[in-house]
Design an enzyme around this catalytic site. Structure first.
Site, PDB file in Angstrom:
ATOM      1  N   CYS A 142       0.820  -1.204   0.000  1.00  0.00           N
ATOM      2  CA  CYS A 142       0.000   0.000   0.000  1.00  0.00           C
ATOM      3  C   CYS A 142       0.860   1.263   0.000  1.00  0.00           C
ATOM      4  O   CYS A 142       1.816   1.379   0.750  1.00  0.00           O
ATOM      5  CB  CYS A 142      -0.955   0.075   1.184  1.00  0.00           C
ATOM      6  SG  CYS A 142      -2.129  -1.264   1.275  1.00  0.00           S
TER       7      CYS A 142
ATOM      8  N   ARG B 247       4.391  -0.492  -4.728  1.00  0.00           N
ATOM      9  CA  ARG B 247       4.096  -0.952  -3.370  1.00  0.00           C
ATOM     10  C   ARG B 247       2.820  -1.793  -3.320  1.00  0.00           C
ATOM     11  O   ARG B 247       2.599  -2.540  -2.356  1.00  0.00           O
ATOM     12  CB  ARG B 247       3.938   0.237  -2.434  1.00  0.00           C
ATOM     13  CG  ARG B 247       5.207   1.029  -2.242  1.00  0.00           C
ATOM     14  CD  ARG B 247       4.969   2.156  -1.267  1.00  0.00           C
ATOM     15  NE  ARG B 247       4.785   1.648   0.082  1.00  0.00           N
ATOM     16  CZ  ARG B 247       5.730   1.585   0.993  1.00  0.00           C
ATOM     17  NH1 ARG B 247       6.935   2.003   0.714  1.00  0.00           N
ATOM     18  NH2 ARG B 247       5.499   1.107   2.199  1.00  0.00           N
TER      19      ARG B 247
ATOM     20  N   TRP C 261      -2.728  -2.844  -1.703  1.00  0.00           N
ATOM     21  CA  TRP C 261      -2.394  -4.269  -1.809  1.00  0.00           C
ATOM     22  C   TRP C 261      -3.294  -4.937  -0.785  1.00  0.00           C
ATOM     23  O   TRP C 261      -3.147  -4.727   0.420  1.00  0.00           O
ATOM     24  CB  TRP C 261      -0.916  -4.476  -1.474  1.00  0.00           C
ATOM     25  CG  TRP C 261      -0.418  -5.867  -1.698  1.00  0.00           C
ATOM     26  CD1 TRP C 261       0.090  -6.385  -2.853  1.00  0.00           C
ATOM     27  CD2 TRP C 261      -0.347  -6.916  -0.731  1.00  0.00           C
ATOM     28  NE1 TRP C 261       0.463  -7.690  -2.661  1.00  0.00           N
ATOM     29  CE2 TRP C 261       0.208  -8.039  -1.379  1.00  0.00           C
ATOM     30  CE3 TRP C 261      -0.692  -7.028   0.616  1.00  0.00           C
ATOM     31  CZ2 TRP C 261       0.422  -9.260  -0.717  1.00  0.00           C
ATOM     32  CZ3 TRP C 261      -0.485  -8.234   1.269  1.00  0.00           C
ATOM     33  CH2 TRP C 261       0.071  -9.330   0.607  1.00  0.00           C
TER      34      TRP C 261
ATOM     35  N   ASN D  57      -2.231   2.241   5.480  1.00  0.00           N
ATOM     36  CA  ASN D  57      -1.307   1.156   5.137  1.00  0.00           C
ATOM     37  C   ASN D  57      -1.055   0.397   6.430  1.00  0.00           C
ATOM     38  O   ASN D  57      -0.706   1.008   7.436  1.00  0.00           O
ATOM     39  CB  ASN D  57      -0.011   1.783   4.584  1.00  0.00           C
ATOM     40  CG  ASN D  57       1.063   0.763   4.303  1.00  0.00           C
ATOM     41  OD1 ASN D  57       0.798  -0.441   4.278  1.00  0.00           O
ATOM     42  ND2 ASN D  57       2.273   1.244   4.080  1.00  0.00           N
ATOM     43  N   GLY D  58      -1.257  -0.924   6.437  1.00  0.00           N
ATOM     44  CA  GLY D  58      -1.040  -1.696   7.665  1.00  0.00           C
ATOM     45  C   GLY D  58      -2.243  -2.571   7.952  1.00  0.00           C
ATOM     46  O   GLY D  58      -3.078  -2.806   7.068  1.00  0.00           O
TER      47      GLY D  58
ATOM     48  N   GLU E 252      17.588 -18.406  -5.227  1.00  0.00           N
ATOM     49  CA  GLU E 252      17.257 -17.069  -5.740  1.00  0.00           C
ATOM     50  C   GLU E 252      16.833 -17.132  -7.211  1.00  0.00           C
ATOM     51  O   GLU E 252      15.889 -16.458  -7.622  1.00  0.00           O
ATOM     52  CB  GLU E 252      18.465 -16.136  -5.535  1.00  0.00           C
ATOM     53  CG  GLU E 252      18.314 -14.735  -6.075  1.00  0.00           C
ATOM     54  CD  GLU E 252      17.144 -13.927  -5.494  1.00  0.00           C
ATOM     55  OE1 GLU E 252      16.507 -14.378  -4.536  1.00  0.00           O
ATOM     56  OE2 GLU E 252      16.868 -12.855  -6.045  1.00  0.00           O
TER      57      GLU E 252
ATOM     58  N   LYS F  42      13.233 -15.858  -8.526  1.00  0.00           N
ATOM     59  CA  LYS F  42      13.068 -14.829  -9.575  1.00  0.00           C
ATOM     60  C   LYS F  42      12.103 -15.316 -10.642  1.00  0.00           C
ATOM     61  O   LYS F  42      11.215 -14.596 -11.068  1.00  0.00           O
ATOM     62  CB  LYS F  42      14.409 -14.486 -10.248  1.00  0.00           C
ATOM     63  CG  LYS F  42      15.357 -13.583  -9.533  1.00  0.00           C
ATOM     64  CD  LYS F  42      14.895 -12.182  -9.323  1.00  0.00           C
ATOM     65  CE  LYS F  42      14.093 -12.022  -8.095  1.00  0.00           C
ATOM     66  NZ  LYS F  42      14.540 -11.802  -6.831  1.00  0.00           N
TER      67      LYS F  42
ATOM     68  N   GLU G 139       8.495 -15.476  -9.350  1.00  0.00           N
ATOM     69  CA  GLU G 139       7.924 -14.150  -9.101  1.00  0.00           C
ATOM     70  C   GLU G 139       7.435 -13.484 -10.378  1.00  0.00           C
ATOM     71  O   GLU G 139       6.349 -12.925 -10.401  1.00  0.00           O
ATOM     72  CB  GLU G 139       8.979 -13.224  -8.466  1.00  0.00           C
ATOM     73  CG  GLU G 139       9.218 -13.462  -7.005  1.00  0.00           C
ATOM     74  CD  GLU G 139      10.285 -12.527  -6.460  1.00  0.00           C
ATOM     75  OE1 GLU G 139      10.074 -11.937  -5.405  1.00  0.00           O
ATOM     76  OE2 GLU G 139      11.358 -12.395  -7.092  1.00  0.00           O
TER      77      GLU G 139
ATOM     78  N   HIS H 160      17.188 -37.095  -3.265  1.00  0.00           N
ATOM     79  CA  HIS H 160      16.240 -37.501  -2.219  1.00  0.00           C
ATOM     80  C   HIS H 160      14.842 -36.972  -2.489  1.00  0.00           C
ATOM     81  O   HIS H 160      14.094 -36.714  -1.548  1.00  0.00           O
ATOM     82  CB  HIS H 160      16.764 -37.028  -0.856  1.00  0.00           C
ATOM     83  CG  HIS H 160      18.127 -37.540  -0.563  1.00  0.00           C
ATOM     84  ND1 HIS H 160      18.367 -38.864  -0.254  1.00  0.00           N
ATOM     85  CD2 HIS H 160      19.335 -36.934  -0.600  1.00  0.00           C
ATOM     86  CE1 HIS H 160      19.667 -39.032  -0.091  1.00  0.00           C
ATOM     87  NE2 HIS H 160      20.287 -37.882  -0.291  1.00  0.00           N
TER      88      HIS H 160
ATOM     89  N   LYS I 293       6.218  -4.869  -3.175  1.00  0.00           N
ATOM     90  CA  LYS I 293       7.645  -4.640  -2.988  1.00  0.00           C
ATOM     91  C   LYS I 293       8.029  -4.606  -1.523  1.00  0.00           C
ATOM     92  O   LYS I 293       9.061  -5.109  -1.119  1.00  0.00           O
ATOM     93  CB  LYS I 293       8.002  -3.308  -3.657  1.00  0.00           C
ATOM     94  CG  LYS I 293       9.463  -2.935  -3.584  1.00  0.00           C
ATOM     95  CD  LYS I 293      10.258  -3.787  -4.522  1.00  0.00           C
ATOM     96  CE  LYS I 293      11.741  -3.555  -4.445  1.00  0.00           C
ATOM     97  NZ  LYS I 293      12.470  -4.721  -4.964  1.00  0.00           N
TER      98      LYS I 293
HETATM   99  C1  G6P Z   1       8.932  -8.876  -0.777  1.00  0.00           C
HETATM  100  C2  G6P Z   1       9.609  -8.510  -2.076  1.00  0.00           C
HETATM  101  C3  G6P Z   1      10.894  -9.305  -2.233  1.00  0.00           C
HETATM  102  C4  G6P Z   1      11.794  -9.072  -1.038  1.00  0.00           C
HETATM  103  C5  G6P Z   1      11.086  -9.379   0.282  1.00  0.00           C
HETATM  104  C6  G6P Z   1      11.893  -8.885   1.468  1.00  0.00           C
HETATM  105  O1  G6P Z   1       8.482 -10.181  -0.834  1.00  0.00           O
HETATM  106  O2  G6P Z   1       8.744  -8.766  -3.163  1.00  0.00           O
HETATM  107  O3  G6P Z   1      11.565  -8.892  -3.410  1.00  0.00           O
HETATM  108  O4  G6P Z   1      12.937  -9.872  -1.143  1.00  0.00           O
HETATM  109  O5  G6P Z   1       9.834  -8.707   0.333  1.00  0.00           O
HETATM  110  O6  G6P Z   1      11.947  -7.495   1.412  1.00  0.00           O
HETATM  111  P1  G6P Z   1      13.058  -6.595   2.043  1.00  0.00           P
HETATM  112  O7  G6P Z   1      12.687  -5.208   1.643  1.00  0.00           O
HETATM  113  O8  G6P Z   1      12.967  -6.789   3.533  1.00  0.00           O
HETATM  114  O9  G6P Z   1      14.375  -7.017   1.530  1.00  0.00           O
END
Ligand code: G6P
Length: 615
Positions: free
Chosen positions: A2, A27, A75, A104-105, A488, A492, A495, A511, A610
């Site tokens: 948000c 956001r 969001w 937001n929250g 990672e 990616k 996502e 396994h 984000k």
């Molecule tokens: C969200 C984002 C990710 C990020 C994670 C942790 O899920 O989409 O890209 O890695 O939060 O966020 P931070 O800002 O704490 O690294």
């Protein structure tokens, strides 16, 4: 998660608010809305499900006017992303709303508040927790009191996390903002304008002077200035900070997506995280934030790294680094798990929180729990002035600049380098010789240029992506320092392309995941020349024997793999501990191009946000 923006001044507010919202869209982006005080007296609310573009169209059609307003991009937490659930929420009737609020929250006692307010005759238009707060303000507002008095009174009854902005036709030409657990800042504009935002991106087009509110703070903004208060302490002074980047930094600069721009920014973001911090002669790293702190790091016996998402993967690389060079025992904990366990935190424990945004609710809560138990805390954070950066005892900024693409890219590689710097600092005070330290410093110095080399693979990876864009599943395998890279790489792809992908330790594949392998399963092996290369070759044989299609990321021409893999992607060679920086980048590019080919919204993938400021 948000985004909030507010403006009060002499200009028409709606273009300023919409521009701020666009900058905050990363956001959250399932619905959006604005509320404007027209002529200071009439409150006009426009909201729409979907992205900001839909709201923009509606605003163009309805042409609300006013020089004071608030806006929000959502969001969803409580209730689906419908128009009714979009913010601002109002009190008063739909025809004549008189208080508007964006939030937001999460309000944790929303159900109780809702029931009580319904008993008092309030009707609710939405399923959100937020709507309870706006009705509560209305209910508690005493005749003759200013808006801020009613907001402050209401907040004493609210439990949970909030960053809010409120306006009212009953006390016009002012915005009241407040924060507890969700970020909120004031932007001090020039020439009679004041702004508010959930992060600096919302206000940067108008000012670089910002005031970060603390938990429990609220503030009153008018065209003439602002005043800050604390719910318990009354009027307080909060210092003004200068944002170090400008509006240009958050443009796409000719790239089709922020994600691609940020992938290509990595040579410079890596230079920035190292700038002034490497001591070649001493084979050491100087970290200002640590040096400025009185805490003696020689007392550290164990490190607990806590983070979420991509930052957690960087933490895993940090574990291997600290173990290898500083001989420190390290645990890497998902913040969301750590905060609700009863972790053993003995004397000499350092809690290291890693976060790009510096606002992730779980990471912040884990950090607070550790602090509460008397543990010394450190942060590796990108966003200057963010809550996590301000809550830790000391820390190290990434200086990677704002990251807008929801899938984290440049922050990840900068986090690894920041962890390498911290490792050097710790290692040189314990187990790392000057020669070994120097070897690391020299390898770090070469990294940005090596990243430039890796980026030249972009076209090759784009072609590769075309071959695999229709795959249903992907497996990413790596060992040692490359295991976090496998995780990672899979994250990616998931996502941004919505392809199911799993990252696994290459040997552990036997396994379980080996059962998934057939000719339709692309397997990405991280196989650079490092001490476990020979073992990874054996794992590649195992996949080949079962018909899997293999893409291998290597760091030389890897003759051992000739005829065994379908594609080789070659990155330059560096120390095994730093190879994750180089081997990650082809995986970022692969995910990006596959997602683009599949028509996905790369910068704003579905359901993601984000900065996750709810638990
Ligand atoms: C969200 C984002 C990710 C990020 C994670 C942790 O899920 O989409 O890209 O890695 O939060 O966020 P931070 O800002 O704490 O690294």
């Amino acid at each position: 998660m948000c985004g909030i923006v507010g403006y009060v001044g002499t200009e028409e507010a709606s273009p300023i608010l919409l521009q701020g919202l666009k900058r905050l869209e990363y956001r959250g982006y399932d619905s959006a809305g604005v509320a404007l005080l027209n002529g200071g007296r009439r409150l006009h609310v426009v909201k729409r499900p979907g992205k900001i573009a839909a709201l923009e169209e509606a605003v163009e059609a309805e042409m609300p006017t006013g020089t004071c307003g608030i806006a929000h991009t959502r969001w969803a937490t409580h209730g689906p992303p419908t128009q009714a659930n979009a913010h601002p929420h109002i009190s008063g009737s739909a025809e004549t709303p008189d208080i508007a609020l964006v939030h937001n929250g999460i309000i944790e006692n929303a159900d109780l508040l809702r029931t009580r307010l319904q008993e008092k005759g309030y009707t609710f238009e939405s399923e959100t927790d937020t709507e309870t707060v706006v009705h509560l303000i209305d209910f508690l507002w005493k005749d003759g009191d200013p808006l801020e008095a009613a907001v402050a009174e209401a907040l004493t009854h609210v439990e949970g996390a909030y960053g809010i902005a409120v306006i009212s036709s009953r006390d016009p030409q002012k915005i009241v903002v407040a924060r507890h657990g969700s970020p909120l800042l004031i932007g001090i504009g020039k020439d009679g304008k004041m702004l508010a935002g959930s992060d600096a991106a919302a206000v940067i087009a108008h000012t670089r002077d910002v005031v970060y509110l603390n938990d429990g703070d609220y503030a009153v903004l008018t065209a003439d200035g602002y005043r800050t208060y604390h719910l318990e302490d009354g009027e307080v002074d909060r210092s003004v900070h200068q944002v170090t980047w400008d509006a240009g930094t958050i443009e796409k600069s000719g790239y089709p997506h922020y994600m691609l721009k940020e992938i290509f920014e990595q040579p410079s973001s890596l230079r920035d995280v190292m700038r002034g911090r490497l001591l070649e002669e001493e084979g050491d790293a100087r970290l200002g934030g640590i040096a400025a702190n009185a805490f003696d790091l020689g007392r550290v016996r164990r490190v607990i790294i806590t983070a979420c998402g991509t930052s957690w993967h960087a933490g895993l690389v940090g574990e291997y680094l600290l173990e290898e060079y500083a001989r420190l025992p390290v645990d890497v904990e998902y913040a969301s798990e750590f905060r609700y366990r009863n972790p053993v935190l003995e004397e000499g424990t350092l809690l290291l929180a890693i976060s790009q945004s510096g606002e992730t609710a779980d990471t912040l809560a884990a950090l607070k729990e550790a602090k509460h138990r008397g543990v010394t805390t450190m942060g590796i954070v990108n966003t200057v002035g963010s809550t996590i950066a301000r809550t830790t005892d000391f820390g190290c900024y990434l200086h990677a600049g704002p990251e807008i693409g929801v899938a984290s890219t440049k922050a990840f590689t900068s986090q690894i380098v920041a962890l390498a710097l911290f490792t050097l600092h710790m290692g040189r005070r314990s187990h790392t010789s000057v020669l070994r330290g120097r070897e690391m410093v020299q390898a770090l110095q070469k990294l940005p240029e090596q990243v430039e080399e890796v980026l030249k693979l972009n076209d090759e990876i784009k072609e590769l992506a075309a071959e695999y864009a229709d795959a249903q599943n992907f497996l990413y395998l790596g060992r040692g320092f490359q295991f976090p890279v496998a995780l990672e790489g899979a994250l990616k792809l998931k996502e941004v392309s919505y392809i199911h992908a799993e990252g696994y330790p290459a040997a552990e594949m036997k396994h379980g995941p080996i059962a998934l392998i057939d000719e339709d399963m692309p397997v990405v092996f991280l196989a650079p020349r490092d001490p476990v290369f020979g073992k990874v070759v054996s794992n590649i044989e195992e996949v080949k024997a079962r018909g899997g299609r293999i893409i291998a990321v290597v760091s030389d021409d890897a003759p051992e793999l000739q005829g065994k893999v379908d594609h080789l992607i070659q990155v330059p060679q560096t120390l095994p501990a730093l190879l994750p920086v180089l081997t990650t980048i082809p995986l970022q590019l692969l995910a990006y191009h596959v997602a683009v080919l599949r028509g996905c919204d790369v910068d704003q993938p579905r359901n993601l946000a984000k900065s996750v400021t709810v638990e």
